[in-house]
Scaffold this active site. Structure first.
Site, PDB file in Angstrom:
ATOM      1  N   ASP A 225      17.298   8.070  -1.268  1.00 28.70           N
ATOM      2  CA  ASP A 225      16.532   9.092  -2.132  1.00 28.70           C
ATOM      3  C   ASP A 225      17.050  10.315  -1.579  1.00 28.70           C
ATOM      4  OD1 ASP A 225      14.494  10.351  -3.765  1.00 28.70           O
ATOM      5  OD2 ASP A 225      12.936   9.158  -2.866  1.00 28.70           O
TER       6      ASP A 225
HETATM    7  C1  BGC Z   1      12.294  11.382  -5.669  1.00 29.99           C
HETATM    8  C2  BGC Z   1      13.071  10.487  -6.326  1.00 29.99           C
HETATM    9  C3  BGC Z   1      14.024  11.320  -7.326  1.00 29.99           C
HETATM   10  C4  BGC Z   1      14.727  12.063  -6.720  1.00 29.99           C
HETATM   11  C5  BGC Z   1      15.647  12.893  -7.388  1.00 29.99           C
HETATM   12  C6  BGC Z   1      13.153  12.448  -5.028  1.00 29.99           C
HETATM   13  O1  BGC Z   1      12.184  13.495  -4.511  1.00 29.99           O
HETATM   14  O2  BGC Z   1      11.648  10.814  -4.471  1.00 29.99           O
HETATM   15  O3  BGC Z   1      12.332   9.443  -6.904  1.00 29.99           O
HETATM   16  O4  BGC Z   1      14.725  10.284  -8.083  1.00 29.99           O
HETATM   17  O5  BGC Z   1      13.978  13.147  -6.161  1.00 29.99           O
HETATM   18  O6  BGC Z   1      14.907  13.932  -8.180  1.00 29.99           O
END
Ligand code: BGC
Length: 834
Positions: A225
């Site tokens: 993530d």
């Molecule tokens: C989230 C993800 C997301 C990523 C990119 C993170 O803060 O938990 O689900 O895909 O950011 O935006």
């Protein structure tokens, strides 16, 4: 481009190049190696649409209903079609990889991102996840199933350790991923931010290597993530292929050092790089050029598909006296905090700039043939409403503001302006903003607009910022959020609390609105945690100060004047968002008082609730009709109107239980990080598994949903086709009412005499059947016998299907399963894998 010869390329890459491939190059792209023809590929959020490469002023996109709304359709083929549409949207955005679907579990109604996930039931979440993945991947685009695993709360999401039994981990939390892996083979996984039983998921060798790759046979790419890679050597050795975003924060140089220290072997680096090269080959057929320009597919077909999915997600919770559907030719009052704004999506990374978003009032007005009137009734915001809707650009031609980018602060004598952009919103995140002239982390943005109030009233303004910001109205400094800043939960936890200021504004007079924003580097606040919002962001809100009593009185007066009243209430992207959980299950502000007062004023009152997760309903007994409408995407208001006036008979079913109060929820005692750990004390008894076991009354049970027509289910037959491990349940379904509609035949399984405690019953299959009035048809539901009977045997570290008698319970909700049949398992067996 020709696919890469992976072995050859691996042999030609030098160590530095290989290491460069293990992290992104920017917020959304992987690193290229031009010399060997390795392209950079693009990823894009997320679960309910494809935003493209810009949080800031993104190219508009199709927004789907939120995850719980999609699951509420209980319609896998519809959701698979939705996945295909997401794939086409990704191609338009030049993205090879979609960062979705989200298949985490709603342990609690308060989860900040509960709206993004599908269900409290791992089977429903798994098959819906599989449907989205296979739809997306049918188009050649890669899906990234997330967040693997146990990102089921936002509180201290990067720090918290989910402490849970192996049984709960397998039966509840891993199961949606396992089903999606079995049925749809996602090309990528995204690790969760949190720890699981002591180890961060991005370092979790046991789960990433032994379970995902070895047991389940996953051969795709695992990425972290965003800012969720915390170590170089451990993450690479654990099987995490890609650190996102880039440039690297923990890999890069550190990884080279770790190779030198023999903490990482070069062949392990090769294994990780191989996965990226293979993913590049899998998406090669898309022929999306590197750094492709972004476009839209804002077509009639897209709108129609979104409207149909939106209407199909509505769940009719209650309809006493057939208050719904409303009569089109009678007068309607549309009342409530969510009536005149389009709450089309939850907040955080799932949010995107939609092609358009229809408000419930607009949708209802377009279909009503009698008078359609509006009253606010009660404000429902958490942060003051976006000013973008209220202000106009300096030349008065457009609504919104003009954003002027400078490389010097407002105090400089001469300021070099490097960009000018028209923005429709005063909520701006610059984490992925790129400008070749801005080379320093320090830069400034002036947002300019004009505000002309209709009434002479006191206004309240609010500013949250990741960075620094001052708000000036008519030349007066109304909010100063530059010094003594207080850490809040805005901007994924990197911004301040909302700071307020008020000013009296006169009707008809035009005031200059000026926001002077400085990038995140200009702030002295140093947020803890790893999320870095380089560039930062600012959100400015404003509204007239209202008195709850006055607004409710106006709404009640209107309710008395009309034939029918619909209250549109609920939550919004500010209440349900990434980075924080809700504090209570209550509706915001005076919404509860408003609903009770309006329902008392007019017996033909229906309440439509927009939220991704359950809210409490203290007024339940006095309101005859209630619909759960979720966040409905671009077509929010049209879908509401289709259900309200009966163009569509609601056919959704709740994908999660609605408890009476938060305290009834099995995770109530343990739904937060305490000294860094979150105890999953309810074990496998999540949602209805718990409410049924302890016989706790709920407001609306799992699987619940009424219709404008009626159905009869009869004649359950079960065939045990033991040879291929399948069980087939057949049921006759008849539409006994006078409208076209759909029934969801739900199949639960219960073990007769298990050797350990098990839930009373668990969903193992379902089928949705559309029928004309009077029509009858057969619903056929196929169950995988080993999945339908097994629990996780912690001693054997394997699934066990015990020799026993099992009951199949069939009905139209978890509390109504009148059809019963039995089948047996002759011999106890253990199994692993898929
Ligand atoms: C989230 C993800 C997301 C990523 C990119 C993170 O803060 O938990 O689900 O895909 O950011 O935006």
């Amino acid at each position: 481009m020709a696919p890469l010869d992976v072995d050859k390329v691996l042999a030609e890459l030098d160590l530095n190049e290989k290491i460069s491939l293990l992290s992104g190059i920017d917020f959304w792209h992987t690193a290229p190696v031009k010399r060997l023809g390795i392209p950079s590929i693009r990823t894009s959020d997320g679960p309910n649409g494809v935003r493209g490469t810009q949080f800031f002023n993104g190219v508009p996109a199709a927004c789907f209903p939120c995850g719980t709304g999609l699951a509420a359709t209980w319609d896998q083929s519809l959701i698979k079609d939705g996945g295909r549409l997401m794939g086409r949207e990704a191609i338009a955005k030049g993205a090879h990889v979609i960062l979705g679907p989200t298949v985490n579990m709603q342990r609690s109604p308060l989860g900040g991102r509960g709206f993004e996930s599908f269900s409290e039931d791992p089977y429903l979440a798994g098959v819906m996840g599989a449907a989205v993945v296979s739809g997306i991947q049918d188009t050649g685009v890669a899906a990234t199933i997330k967040h693997f695993v146990c990102n089921d709360q936002e509180h201290e999401r990067q720090a918290m350790d989910a402490v849970l039994s192996q049984r709960a981990l397998r039966e509840i939390y891993l199961m949606p991923f396992q089903i999606a892996q079995r049925d749809a083979k996602p090309m990528a996984y995204m690790t969760a931010y949190n720890r699981v039983n002591g180890t961060h998921m991005s370092d979790h060798k046991r789960i990433l290597r032994e379970i995902l790759r070895d047991e389940w046979g996953f051969d795709g790419l695992v990425m972290s993530d965003w800012f969720g890679t915390y170590t170089s050597a451990d993450s690479i050795n654990a099987g995490l292929d890609l650190e996102m975003p880039g440039p690297p924060r923990v890999r890069g140089n550190q990884t080279a050092i770790d190779v030198g220290l023999r903490k990482i072997q070069e062949r392990t680096i090769d294994e990780r790089v191989r996965k990226l090269l293979e993913l590049i080959n899998k998406v090669d057929k898309l022929n999306i050029p590197e750094n492709a320009a972004e476009s839209t597919v804002d077509s009639k077909e897209t709108s129609e598909a979104l409207r149909y999915i939106g209407a199909s997600s509505h769940v009719l919770l209650k309809n006493e006296g057939q208050v719904l559907p409303f009569k089109r030719d009678k007068s309607v009052a549309v009342i409530g905090p969510n009536a005149q704004i389009a709450c089309y999506a939850g907040g955080g990374s799932a949010n995107l700039r939609p092609y358009y978003a229809v408000t419930p009032f607009e949708g209802i007005k377009a279909q009503g043939e009698g008078d359609v009137k509006y009253a606010l009734g009660a404000a429902g915001h958490r942060r003051l409403p976006d000013l973008g809707r209220t202000v106009k650009t300096a030349d008065g031609t457009k609504s919104g503001l003009t954003a002027k980018f400078f490389i010097d602060p407002p105090s400089a004598k001469e300021r070099k302006q490097v960009d000018t952009v028209h923005v429709e919103t005063s909520d701006i995140l610059l984490a992925d903003y790129k400008n070749p002239e801005i080379t320093s982390p320090y830069f400034w943005v002036d947002l300019e607009g004009k505000l002309t109030p209709d009434e002479s009233r006191e206004w309240l303004f609010g500013v949250c910022v990741s960075g620094t910001a001052n708000l000036w109205i008519g030349g007066k400094l109304v909010v100063d959020n530059t010094e003594n800043q207080k850490q809040g939960d805005s901007f994924f936890g990197s911004g301040t609390i909302e700071e307020f200021g008020s000013i009296y504004l006169e009707a008809g007079k035009t005031y200059d609105v000026l926001v002077q924003f400085g990038s995140s580097a200009t702030s002295n606040l140093r947020p803890t945690g790893t999320t870095v919002m380089a560039g930062g962001g600012v959100r400015v809100g404003g509204a007239v100060k209202t008195e709850a009593r006055e607004e409710i009185d106006k709404a009640v007066k209107l309710a008395k004047e009309v034939d029918q009243v619909v209250v549109i209430a609920g939550l919004s992207a500010d209440w349900e968002s990434e980075g924080y959980d809700r504090k209570t299950m209550e509706l915001p502000g005076a919404s509860n008082k408003l609903i009770a007062a309006v329902a008392a004023a007019n017996p033909n009152t229906a309440v439509f609730l927009q939220s991704g997760t359950p809210v409490s309903m203290p007024w339940i007994s006095s309101v005859p009709a209630i619909v759960q409408a979720w966040y409905g995407g671009n077509e929010t208001g049209n879908a509401v109107a289709d259900v309200l006036f009966g163009k569509v008979s609601p056919s959704g079913k709740l994908p999660l239980s609605f408890p009476v109060k938060n305290e009834d929820n099995p995770a109530f005692l343990n739904y937060r990080s305490e000294r860094g750990r979150t105890l999953y004390g309810e074990d496998v008894y999540v949602g209805y598994r718990y409410y049924e076991k302890v016989q706790r009354e709920v407001l609306f049970p799992f699987g619940w949903g009424l219709s404008y027509t009626t159905f009869d289910l009869s004649n359950l037959r079960v065939e045990d086709e033991s040879t291929d491990g399948k069980l087939v349940a057949r049921v006759d379904v008849k539409n006994t009412g006078s409208k076209r509609g759909a029934q969801v035949v739900q199949v639960y399984v219960s073990q007769g005499a298990p050797s350990i405690g098990r839930p009373k019953k668990e969903l193992k299959g379902f089928s949705k059947v559309w029928l004309e009035p009077g029509e009858q048809s057969e619903a056929r539901v196929e169950l995988d016998k080993k999945y339908a009977t097994s629990f996780w045997d912690e001693e054997a570290e394997a699934w066990i299907s015990e020799a026993d008698e099992y009951e199949i319970l069939v009905g139209d909700s978890s509390v109504s399963t009148p059809l019963r049949a039995r089948f047996g398992v002759a011999k106890t067996t253990w199994w692993k894998g898929l």
